[in-house]
Every structure is written in structure tokens, then in C-alpha cells.
Enzyme design. Structure first.
Site, mmCIF file in Angstrom:
data_model
loop_
_atom_site.group_PDB
_atom_site.id
_atom_site.type_symbol
_atom_site.label_atom_id
_atom_site.label_comp_id
_atom_site.label_asym_id
_atom_site.label_seq_id
_atom_site.Cartn_x
_atom_site.Cartn_y
_atom_site.Cartn_z
ATOM 1 N N GLU A 160 0.814 -1.231 0.000
ATOM 2 C CA GLU A 160 0.000 0.000 0.000
ATOM 3 C C GLU A 160 0.844 1.276 0.000
ATOM 4 O OE1 GLU A 160 -2.764 -0.433 3.255
ATOM 5 O OE2 GLU A 160 -3.515 -2.344 2.504
ATOM 6 N N ASN A 203 1.958 -5.297 -3.058
ATOM 7 C CA ASN A 203 0.550 -5.589 -2.751
ATOM 8 C C ASN A 203 -0.198 -4.283 -2.481
ATOM 9 O OD1 ASN A 203 -1.463 -7.656 -2.053
ATOM 10 N ND2 ASN A 203 -1.299 -6.896 0.049
ATOM 11 N N HIS A 239 -10.759 -6.164 -2.032
ATOM 12 C CA HIS A 239 -11.802 -5.981 -1.014
ATOM 13 C C HIS A 239 -12.983 -5.277 -1.683
ATOM 14 C CE1 HIS A 239 -9.227 -7.214 2.289
ATOM 15 N NE2 HIS A 239 -8.288 -6.367 1.879
ATOM 16 N N GLU A 268 -6.326 -10.731 -0.961
ATOM 17 C CA GLU A 268 -7.135 -10.474 0.251
ATOM 18 C C GLU A 268 -8.615 -10.444 -0.102
ATOM 19 O OE1 GLU A 268 -5.713 -7.035 2.420
ATOM 20 O OE2 GLU A 268 -3.619 -7.497 1.970
ATOM 21 N N ASP A 270 -12.369 -10.418 -0.427
ATOM 22 C CA ASP A 270 -13.655 -10.554 0.268
ATOM 23 C C ASP A 270 -14.655 -9.667 -0.452
ATOM 24 O OD1 ASP A 270 -12.743 -8.091 1.332
ATOM 25 O OD2 ASP A 270 -12.512 -8.864 3.355
HETATM 26 O O1 9MR Z 1 -7.622 -7.964 8.602
HETATM 27 C C1 9MR Z 1 -6.714 -7.132 9.263
HETATM 28 C C2 9MR Z 1 -7.330 -6.622 10.551
HETATM 29 O O2 9MR Z 1 -7.486 -7.684 11.468
HETATM 30 C C3 9MR Z 1 -6.457 -5.546 11.149
HETATM 31 O O3 9MR Z 1 -7.120 -4.970 12.261
HETATM 32 C C4 9MR Z 1 -6.161 -4.500 10.106
HETATM 33 C C5 9MR Z 1 -5.275 -3.427 10.703
HETATM 34 O O4 9MR Z 1 -4.743 -2.599 9.725
HETATM 35 O O5 9MR Z 1 -5.539 -5.084 8.994
HETATM 36 C C6 9MR Z 1 -6.366 -5.984 8.351
HETATM 37 O O6 9MR Z 1 -5.755 -6.498 7.201
HETATM 38 C C7 9MR Z 1 -5.428 -5.536 6.183
HETATM 39 C C8 9MR Z 1 -4.221 -6.059 5.456
HETATM 40 O O7 9MR Z 1 -3.183 -6.293 6.348
HETATM 41 C C9 9MR Z 1 -3.786 -5.076 4.380
HETATM 42 N N1 9MR Z 1 -4.846 -4.757 3.482
HETATM 43 C C10 9MR Z 1 -6.097 -4.340 4.098
HETATM 44 C C11 9MR Z 1 -6.529 -5.398 5.133
HETATM 45 C C12 9MR Z 1 -7.890 -5.046 5.694
HETATM 46 O O8 9MR Z 1 -7.845 -3.861 6.430
#
Ligand code: 9MR
Length: 447
Positions: A160, A203, A239, A268, A270
Site C-alpha cells: 500500500e 501488494n 476488497h 485479500e 472478500d
Molecule cells: O484484517 C486485518 C485486521 O485484522 C487488522 O485490524 C487491520 C489493521 O490494519 O488489517 C487488516 O488487514 C489488512 C491487510 O493487512 C492489508 N490490506 C487491508 C486489510 C484489511 O484492512
């Protein structure tokens, strides 16, 4: 004596999705026999993974679903900087180890997520000056990749780094602000040296279609490939929800990156929603990956809706009780697999009818039929009772009978609604009229 007859009536919506997906997906006869996401994806030369949280591995249904269905695991939070190096030089890897050990001991691959990211970054990193930050970044990469050397199939080296919106600019972060654009290249070069066998990925999210942000990532990857900066793949987080739907040019976007000479991975996935609409979107994503040779696998961002970061949007393939959703069937079908619609976890309405003789007094008897809902809640049921001639039913309770000859079809009186796995029963009194034979009970249909 107890007789049980399993019967099921899959929802029309799920059936339609399955048929639609079958019509659009090419697949081999060999893959058709596959009945899990992982085995069906393997039939297409791909992995099918899930984000995994170490603290849920002790939950039997969680672990069983993960182990049965998935061939790759991504630690959801356990490999992030705040979890792995909360203070400089002190690596805390126990939780990440739990995920890696669980996955690898069951033959799954592991995706490493993530080495350099502006979020979930401990405050000590942001407090460093440029020279120190550069050293700390490289030490962090070396520390993690060294520990897991040879155990990770792909690493999200940088996550990101680009801004949302139309600018295509880099996102402000300690790395960007102090080290400039070159931090990404440096991270990839350090990563290649740390574990030469790992696939190195960039990513990001909102890069799933062709837009200013994905154009900026595309330009970076093209530049890296032309200059020999080591990059092997690009991850598309994917997402999706109604505000951010599956882009119409999703496949084309994956393809243009693949054409640069990198693998692409859906990292990722969903999709918020439910039922056939959600299933259709999952089909689109799966079909897009299958249409791109270098799309090497799909990871969904969690095993079950109940632990999703967007749990309110029910975005995953298994519901909160680990039942397969229509979206699951759609993905499995798109991958060329085929489920057993009666297997545990199928979301279709179903029921069983079990008969018992509860009393017998010579000239008559009482029968009882227990109706049990299958793996999904039901709102109504019918069961059939075939009565041996010349018996006759003199009374019936907790059900409503209709007759055709000696076949009695019973529907609920007050007791149609049953939770998954819950039971109700109806009873009846029979005059034997000279025959003590047992009735035949079956034909349980649920809706
Ligand atoms: O799913 C993850 C969640 O449990 C955490 O609280 C969050 C914190 O930033 O991160 C989520 O995963 C993220 C991933 O690491 C990067 N892309 C976005 C995902 C969803 O927020």
C-alpha cells in the site's frame, strides 16, 4: 425401530448460480471430481488460500475448515511490523510461527504479509531519522525473511505505498517521506538477497481495475522489470462491496500486469453481500484469475464471516457457523470442482425424518416422526408416511395431514421453523385392523 431418510432441497438461488458458473467456466474432467477449494484450484494449477489468525487455530471448526479447504495461509496480522519487532532489534515471532507451523505441517504454502507498510508500524520506526530508518527497514526485512527462509512461497515486500484517488502519487509514510521513492526498490533488493527462493510481491488495494492508482503501480513494475529490480508478483487485495464493486476490467487489469512478466495473485479477497448476488461476484473474480495464466492463486481474507475485518458485511465463503455459503459453491464450481450437496456445511435447506413406535397395545400403536433440520435453518418441512394396508390413522398431533390413498403427507401445524440441526416431532395413533407392520417414513422436504 428407527428409520432415517436423508433428503434435501437446495435453494433455487444456489442451484442457479452453480449452473451459470458451470456454463462459463472451462474445466477438466479430473478437476471436476475435486470437492474442496484447494483441490479444485490445484486442478487448475493454482493455490487457494485464506488469511489465518493464530488465536483462532484452537477452535476446532476453524482449524478443520482451514485444513480441509485451503492450500495456502497468510497470517492476517502476525507478521506485521508491530507484531514482529515491537522494539528495535527484538523480534517476537511466536504468533507468526504458530500460523506457519500449522500451515506447513498440513502441507499448505505460506504467504508472508507484510514487510514494509505504513500501517501497524510501531512508533519507534516513525521516530527514526533517514539513515537509521533505512538500516532499520533492511534489518527488519533480513530479520523476518531470515527466520522464515525457505518456508514462504511469496512475500508482500511492500504494501500500500500508493495514494488513493486520481493522483497516482506515493502515499506519505515514514519510508516515503524520509527515503523517497527509492525505498521500494531498496526493500525488494534486500528481500531478494534475504531469501532468493521467495516470490517477491508488491501488494495494494483499489488497484483491481484500470485506474490512476493501478496505472502508477503498473509504471513502477514496468520500470523495475526494465532495470532488473527484483520483483516477481503483484498482489491485488480485492476488497469489494457495493461502494467498490468488482471492476468490469478486472481480468484485463490482471492481464496487463502479467504481460509485464510478473505473476499476479488475488491476495485479500472478500466481497460483502449474501446469496446469489455475492456468489455471482465471487464467480467473476475466480473466472478472471483462471483466464490469466500468470494468476497463480487466490487468497480470501479470512475463513469465516464471524472473524472477518468486515464481519457486518458477511464477505467470506463460510458463514459464522462454518457453513458453506452460495458463494462457496460458486467458487468451487468456477474452479471446476463439484461439492456433495449433502455434505456437512452445505447451506441448502434440508431435513431428515426418523420414525419410532412409541406405544403398542395389541389393536393399535402410536408412531412418532422426528424432523431434524440439516445444516441450515428451515422455515417449513413436509414428511410422508406410507401406512400398511389395512391400517388407519385415528388421530394426529403437532402436524397437519393430507391423504392420497394410504400415503399421508404431513406438514407443520405450529412447528415449521427450525434452527440448523434442531428437531421437532409429530405423532399419530394407528388402528392396526389386523396388521402390525411398520409404516414407511421418508420424503422429508425442507424450505
Ligand atoms: O484484517 C486485518 C485486521 O485484522 C487488522 O485490524 C487491520 C489493521 O490494519 O488489517 C487488516 O488487514 C489488512 C491487510 O493487512 C492489508 N490490506 C487491508 C486489510 C484489511 O484492512
Amino acid at each position: 425401530m428407527t428409520m432415517t431418510l436423508r433428503c434435501l432441497a437446495r435453494t433455487a438461488a444456489a442451484g442457479l448460480v452453480a449452473v451459470a458458473a458451470l456454463a462459463t467456466a472451462g474445466h477438466t474432467a479430473e478437476a471436476e471430481a475435486a470437492d474442496t477449494l484447494g483441490s479444485a484450484a490445484a486442478g487448475q494449477g493454482r493455490y487457494f488460500g485464506a488469511a489465518v489468525a493464530a488465536n483462532h487455530l484452537g477452535e476446532a471448526d476453524y482449524a478443520a475448515t482451514l485444513d480441509r479447504e485451503f492450500t495456502s495461509a497468510t497470517p492476517e496480522n502476525e507478521m506485521k511490523w508491530d507484531a514482529t519487532e515491537p522494539s528495535r532489534g527484538t523480534f517476537t515471532l511466536a504468533a507468526a510461527d504458530r500460523v506457519v507451523d500449522h500451515a506447513r505441517s498440513r502441507g499448505m504454502d505460506v504467504r508472508g504479509h507484510t514487510l514494509v507498510w505504513h500501517s501497524q508500524l510501531p512508533s519507534w520506526v516513525g521516530a527514526l531519522g533517514a539513515a537509521d530508518l533505512r538500516t532499520a527497514m533492511n534489518d527488519h526485512i533480513n530479520g523476518l525473511m531470515g527466520h522464515y527462509k525457505g518456508q514462504i512461497h511469496s512475500w508482500d515486500v511492500v504494501n500500500e505505498a500508493f495514494q488513493d484517488g486520481g493522483s497516482g502519487a506515493r502515499r506519505s509514510s515514514p519510508f516515503q517521506d524520509r527515503l523517497g521513492d527509492g525505498f521500494i526498490e531498496e526493500a525488494f533488493r534486500t528481500a531478494r538477497a534475504a531469501d532468493p527462493a521467495a516470490r517477491l510481491c508488491y501488494n495494494d488495494y483499489n488497484t483491481d481495475g484500470v485506474n490512476a492508482k493501478s496505472n502508477a503501480v503498473y509504471a513502477m513494475v514496468k520500470d523495475f522489470k526494465s532495470r532488473g529490480v527484483p520483483i516477481d508478483c503483484v498482489g491485488f487485495q480485492s476488497h469489494f462491496n457495493s461502494a467498490s464493486p468488482v471492476p468490469a476490467d478486472y481480468r484485463q487489469n490482471l492481464q496487463r500486469f502479467a504481460d509485464l512478466g510478473v505473476d499476479v495473485q488475488i491476495t485479500e479477497l472478500d466481497i460483502e453481500g449474501s446469496g446469489s448476488a455475492q456468489a455471482a461476484n465471487y464467480t467473476k473474480v475466480t473466472d478472471a484469475c483462471l483466464a490469466v495464466d500468470r494468476c497463480t492463486g487466490i487468497t480470501v481474507w479470512g475463513v469465516t464471516d464471524k472473524y472477518s475485518w468486515r464481519s457486518g458485511g458477511t464477505p467470506l465463503l463460510f458463514d459464522g457457523d462454518y457453513r458453506k455459503k452460495p458463494a462457496y459453491d460458486a467458487v468451487l464450481t468456477a474452479l471446476g470442482g463439484s461439492g456433495d450437496p449433502g455434505d456437512p456445511g452445505d447451506p441448502g435447506a434440508s431435513c431428515t425424518a426418523a420414525y419410532t413406535r412409541t406405544a403398542d397395545w395389541g389393536s393399535g400403536y402410536n408412531g412418532q416422526v422426528t424432523i431434524t433440520a440439516g445444516d441450515a435453518p428451515i422455515s417449513s418441512w413436509t414428511a410422508t408416511v406410507v401406512l400398511p394396508s389395512p391400517q388407519s390413522v385415528s388421530s394426529l398431533w403437532n402436524g397437519t395431514p393430507t391423504w392420497a390413498g394410504n400415503v399421508m403427507t404431513v406438514s407443520p401445524s405450529w412447528n415449521g421453523t427450525l434452527a440448523a440441526g434442531a428437531s421437532t416431532s409429530f405423532g399419530f395413533t394407528v388402528a392396526k385392523n389386523g396388521s402390525g407392520a411398520a409404516p414407511t417414513v421418508g420424503g422429508c422436504t425442507a424450505s
